[in-house]
Design a protein around this motif. Structure first.
Motif, PDB file in Angstrom:
ATOM      1  N   ARG A 106       0.832  -1.208   0.000  1.00 25.78           N
ATOM      2  CA  ARG A 106       0.000   0.000   0.000  1.00 25.78           C
ATOM      3  C   ARG A 106       0.867   1.260   0.000  1.00 25.78           C
ATOM      4  O   ARG A 106       0.523   2.263  -0.630  1.00 25.78           O
ATOM      5  CB  ARG A 106      -0.927  -0.001   1.209  1.00 25.78           C
ATOM      6  N   THR A 107       1.976   1.194   0.707  1.00 23.37           N
ATOM      7  CA  THR A 107       2.893   2.336   0.714  1.00 23.37           C
ATOM      8  C   THR A 107       3.444   2.597  -0.673  1.00 23.37           C
ATOM      9  O   THR A 107       3.529   3.752  -1.119  1.00 23.37           O
ATOM     10  CB  THR A 107       4.046   2.084   1.693  1.00 23.37           C
ATOM     11  N   ARG A 108       3.813   1.543  -1.387  1.00 22.23           N
ATOM     12  CA  ARG A 108       4.309   1.719  -2.755  1.00 22.23           C
ATOM     13  C   ARG A 108       3.233   2.347  -3.642  1.00 22.23           C
ATOM     14  O   ARG A 108       3.534   3.229  -4.461  1.00 22.23           O
ATOM     15  CB  ARG A 108       4.741   0.366  -3.333  1.00 22.23           C
ATOM     16  N   ASP A 109       1.998   1.896  -3.486  1.00 20.61           N
ATOM     17  CA  ASP A 109       0.914   2.476  -4.286  1.00 20.61           C
ATOM     18  C   ASP A 109       0.742   3.960  -3.974  1.00 20.61           C
ATOM     19  O   ASP A 109       0.544   4.780  -4.884  1.00 20.61           O
ATOM     20  CB  ASP A 109      -0.393   1.729  -4.015  1.00 20.61           C
TER      21      ASP A 109
ATOM     22  N   SER B 231      13.456  14.446  -6.240  1.00 16.16           N
ATOM     23  CA  SER B 231      12.383  14.014  -5.353  1.00 16.16           C
ATOM     24  C   SER B 231      11.440  13.058  -6.060  1.00 16.16           C
ATOM     25  O   SER B 231      11.033  12.032  -5.506  1.00 16.16           O
ATOM     26  CB  SER B 231      11.605  15.233  -4.842  1.00 16.16           C
ATOM     27  N   VAL B 232      11.090  13.381  -7.304  1.00 20.07           N
ATOM     28  CA  VAL B 232      10.192  12.520  -8.062  1.00 20.07           C
ATOM     29  C   VAL B 232      10.873  11.198  -8.396  1.00 20.07           C
ATOM     30  O   VAL B 232      10.286  10.123  -8.242  1.00 20.07           O
ATOM     31  CB  VAL B 232       9.707  13.223  -9.344  1.00 20.07           C
ATOM     32  N   SER B 233      12.121  11.269  -8.846  1.00 26.49           N
ATOM     33  CA  SER B 233      12.829  10.036  -9.210  1.00 26.49           C
ATOM     34  C   SER B 233      13.055   9.142  -7.991  1.00 26.49           C
ATOM     35  O   SER B 233      13.053   7.920  -8.099  1.00 26.49           O
ATOM     36  CB  SER B 233      14.175  10.378  -9.867  1.00 26.49           C
ATOM     37  N   THR B 234      13.233   9.764  -6.814  1.00 30.20           N
ATOM     38  CA  THR B 234      13.402   8.980  -5.586  1.00 30.20           C
ATOM     39  C   THR B 234      12.157   8.152  -5.308  1.00 30.20           C
ATOM     40  O   THR B 234      12.240   6.959  -4.988  1.00 30.20           O
ATOM     41  CB  THR B 234      13.694   9.902  -4.397  1.00 30.20           C
ATOM     42  N   LEU B 235      10.987   8.762  -5.448  1.00 28.65           N
ATOM     43  CA  LEU B 235       9.745   8.029  -5.221  1.00 28.65           C
ATOM     44  C   LEU B 235       9.580   6.908  -6.239  1.00 28.65           C
ATOM     45  O   LEU B 235       9.135   5.814  -5.897  1.00 28.65           O
ATOM     46  CB  LEU B 235       8.546   8.973  -5.298  1.00 28.65           C
ATOM     47  N   LEU B 236       9.923   7.186  -7.474  1.00 31.07           N
ATOM     48  CA  LEU B 236       9.788   6.162  -8.509  1.00 31.07           C
ATOM     49  C   LEU B 236      10.713   4.982  -8.232  1.00 31.07           C
ATOM     50  O   LEU B 236      10.357   3.825  -8.464  1.00 31.07           O
ATOM     51  CB  LEU B 236      10.068   6.764  -9.883  1.00 31.07           C
ATOM     52  N   GLN B 237      11.921   5.268  -7.730  1.00 32.56           N
ATOM     53  CA  GLN B 237      12.842   4.183  -7.382  1.00 32.56           C
ATOM     54  C   GLN B 237      12.297   3.349  -6.231  1.00 32.56           C
ATOM     55  O   GLN B 237      12.422   2.130  -6.209  1.00 32.56           O
ATOM     56  CB  GLN B 237      14.210   4.757  -7.011  1.00 32.56           C
TER      57      GLN B 237
END
Length: 801
Positions: free
Chosen positions: A370-373, A481-487
């Motif tokens: 759920r956290t990943r989603d 910041s965006v790329s960190t979340l995607l990783q």
């Protein structure tokens, strides 16, 4: 028009009259604020009524400004009115929030503020919580969303209205060109059409900056979310921790007490996920995906502390049960048969802990999914907010020069970008979180004073826009910041284990919790058979020289009434061990027959064989393997690595390969007297059976492995072994071999056990020649174990080489 409110004396749109409007509006809003403060009992009760009053004021001002200034200039004026409504109360707003939940932790040294000691001893005198702050922030976002609509509705319709008016005016001028020419020219000179001072994108950036000022009292909570969340969540988790401790701090008087304790642990274990889910929701609201590593680390620490509490409770329960085996209701008397029914019931009750662990692992995995989603969704919101600001910033050619392009604006200029018709609370939280988390420094509410002074100079409204433009370093921060979340959200389909673990501390803590569950079940299953072996090396029967005599008193002496081994019966200690192992089959089957419980238990059965490793370590030490220089150094190094890995929560099975190979038995087959036991060679027997049989065999394998290792270790501890004692020992070993063979568990009986039974039958000369034929210098690790075990048997017989 009559003198009313802020627009009664409004002239043609010059700065002085605008300032008068702002002062009048400020006085009006201050009066509203004073009246509401007197009637509200708390700040949180007062805040929604204040927002409603401001919205009502904006609607009234919109009606008036549309009448006086038209739809083109009205949005700018309403934006200034909104700013003036909040400018006087921002310091009070901030102090009220601090009273509810103090953000003073931001002034502490980061190394101190992040320590557990600081969090536990930083007792706040506030009467609210971080949840209260989040509720206030959510209400503020909802207010700003409605306030934005009051401004952009006029802007979105202004072009249409003005074009329509120009078309009508042009038609009238064409029809009455000759008769009204002089009058029209006179009116155009005396009543000029009001023109906007900001383009659409500058208006949007101005509104954005005003919004940032309005929510600036919340900035300390956004900037220090991770630390404040740790403090907030700790209070809730401590309540659960106390209940967890109380669940096991009871005196065990019966199996029902153990059962009740395990049921309470099973109920309390998943409570932490509701707290963690709330922490994740607060992170989304305040930071909207920025500084995700800090937020996830805070939640990770929360989960790991709770899991450690559960593990500690299981260890406490295990120690209580162990004490009960010695002095309590589960006490076992070696002189008579124990109560198998009681043992079976206790085994079935403790197996419930595996179901608790399996259920918790399922909840932990689900929470991580759920956290990943949520992170994936937040990355989309962050990207949209970043792109929106970048698009508006690029529309202005030189954003940091010429007063943000204000001097280059022509009355008829048209932006290629359309002003958003609305901003939802989700879009606003993404935009505002970007302002705070990518600015590079913590914005304090005191900055509002500086902004107020800039506005007083007449250029403040334009200067406010500067915060919304992106410089190169901020662009990089946003992109990272965006790329960190995607990783973080990437899952490697080929091998999910290679994916980033969002909660590594919780995973390590769960490994220890899982091992604690394995340990307590193992102790309940194996304590009695292992205890029956504890004194076998001290039996005087090993020193007997005749069938009817002995060589002194000892523990558990056995009377032998036969002259040869064919008439000998296995001694009571080993028959009790066999009975315990056979009874274990019946104890495991009821739990394994429950499909749901079995599925949960099987999910945490990985590395269960590690609980049986200690007897084999003791065996390696007892047979003097540590005297072999190379092998001994390796054993010591492996044991050190095992301790380090266990402390870090990682599985030590990968580094303790020496003991793992020894326990498995397959690597030692080339070095022992092997009769090609079919049970050992059959690797598919367990896999071909049902899940229930596989689960039972898995635990039988663990217990049988531990019993075998302990028996071999106790044999190595025998000080003197007579020929008659050797015969007794062979009978005992063969009895256990027959029991293990009857179980049909793959890998049993262990090849070293069968080998040692054959060695015991050898006469002294044959055994001595076998040992002399070993090339000691060329022995590998497994061969060294066999060599030292055989040498130890020879020394027990009083023969030296």
């Amino acid at each position: 028009m009559d003198d009313q409110g802020t627009t009664s004396n409004a002239p043609n749109g010059d700065d002085n009259n605008n300032n008068n409007n702002n002062i009048t509006t400020s006085n009006s809003s201050s009066q509203v604020l004073k009246g509401l403060e007197n009637s509200a009992t708390t700040f949180l009760d007062w805040l929604p009524t204040w927002f409603e009053a401001v919205i009502a004021l904006l609607r009234e001002e919109r009606r008036r400004t549309l009448t006086l200034f038209g739809s083109k200039l009205a949005p700018e004026i309403i934006a200034k009115v909104l700013n003036e409504c909040f400018r006087p109360i921002l310091p009070s707003f901030k102090s009220r929030l601090a009273i509810i939940y103090s953000p003073k932790i931001q002034d502490m040294d980061p190394a101190v503020s992040k320590s557990n000691h600081f969090i536990k001893n930083n007792k706040s005198t506030t009467n609210g919580s971080l949840e209260s702050i989040c509720n206030a922030y959510q209400a503020t976002l909802q207010f700003l969303s409605v306030a934005y609509e009051q401004m952009v509705e006029m802007e979105s319709s202004s072009n249409t209205n003005i074009n329509m008016e120009l078309t009508i005016h042009s038609s009238k001028n064409t029809q009455n060109h000759k008769s009204q020419k002089n009058s029209s020219n006179h009116m155009n000179k005396t009543i000029p059409s009001p023109s906007p001072t900001l383009t659409s994108m500058q208006l949007f950036l101005t509104i954005r900056s005003i919004f940032s000022i309005i929510v600036s009292p919340f900035t300390p909570y956004q900037s220090n979310y991770a630390i404040l969340e740790s403090k907030h969540s700790l209070l809730s988790s401590q309540l659960i921790a106390r209940d967890v401790q109380n669940a096991v701090t009871v005196r065990v008087t019966s199996v029902s007490v153990v059962e009740e304790s395990i049921e309470r642990l099973g109920t309390l274990a998943p409570f932490i996920f509701s707290i963690a889910q709330g922490a994740m929701a607060r992170f989304e609201l305040l930071n909207c995906g920025y500084e995700a590593h800090k937020a996830l680390s805070s939640i990770d620490s929360l989960l790991s502390m709770h899991i450690s509490e559960i593990s500690s409770a299981i260890h406490t329960l295990s120690a209580t049960i162990s004490a009960s085996f010695a002095t309590g209701p589960f006490k076992h008397n070696q002189n008579h048969n124990h109560n198998n029914n009681l043992d079976e019931q206790l085994v079935q009750v403790t197996l419930e802990l595996l179901k608790v662990a399996g259920s918790f692992r399922h909840e932990l995995n689900s929470f991580e999914d759920r956290t990943r989603d949520r992170l994936r969704l937040l990355s989309g919101l962050m990207g949209a907010a970043i792109e929106m600001d970048r698009s508006f910033a690029l529309e202005c050619k030189t954003p940091r020069q010429d007063h943000l392009c204000t001097s280059n604006i022509s009355p008829g200029s048209i932006s290629t970008l359309l002003l958003p018709d609305s901003l939802s609370t989700v879009e606003l939280q993404a935009l505002l979180a970007k302002d705070v988390c990518t600015r590079g420094k913590v914005m304090d509410a005191d900055c509002s004073d500086k902004e107020d002074k800039e506005e007083d100079d007449g250029e403040g409204t334009h200067d406010i826009c500067k915060a919304a433009f992106l410089d190169s370093s901020t662009k990089l921060t946003n992109s990272q910041s965006v790329s960190t979340l995607l990783q973080l959200t990437d899952i490697i389909e080929s091998d999910p284990k290679l994916s980033i673990d969002l909660y590594p501390k919780a995973s390590m803590a769960f490994s220890l919790m899982k091992k604690a569950c394995h340990t307590i079940v193992f102790e309940v299953c194996a304590t009695i058979p292992l205890k029956n072996l504890s004194e076998m090396s001290n039996l005087t029967v090993w020193r007997q020289t005749s069938a009817t005599g002995g060589t002194g008193s000892g523990v558990g002496i056995e009377e032998i009434h036969a002259d040869d081994s064919y008439g000998m019966l296995p001694q009571s200690y080993i028959t009790l061990v066999g009975e315990d192992i056979l009874a274990l089959v019946q104890a495991l089957e009821p739990f394994a027959s429950n499909h749901d419980a079995l599925q949960l238990a099987q999910s945490v059965m990985d590395d269960v064989e590690e609980v049986a490793i200690q007897p084999w370590k003791d065996f390696a030490n007892a047979c003097n393997c540590d005297r072999h220089e190379e092998y001994g150094d390796k054993l010591q190094q492996e044991e050190k690595e095992t301790i380090i890995l266990e402390a870090s929560g990682r599985s030590p099975s990968s580094s303790s390969q020496l003991f793992a190979l020894l326990m498995d038995g397959k690597a030692i087959i080339p070095h022992v007297l092997n009769d090609n036991d079919p049970i050992l060679d059959d690797d598919t027997e367990d896999a071909s059976g049902s899940d229930s049989a596989g689960f039972c065999n898995q635990w039988l394998n663990v217990v049988c492995t531990a019993v075998t290792g302990r028996l071999l270790e106790r044999i190595m501890r025998i000080h003197h072994l007579s020929p008659k004692g050797s015969e007794h020992l062979v009978v005992d070993m063969n009895y256990l071999i027959n029991v293990l063979t009857a179980l049909g568990v793959s890998g049993h009986p262990h090849p070293l056990l069968s080998h040692m039974a054959k060695i015991m039958k050898m006469d002294d000369e044959t055994l001595q020649n076998r040992i002399m034929n070993h090339e000691k210098d060329s022995l590998d690790k497994m061969a060294t174990v066999v060599y030292n075990a055989e040498l130890r048997v020879l020394l027990m017989r009083g023969i030296t080489i």
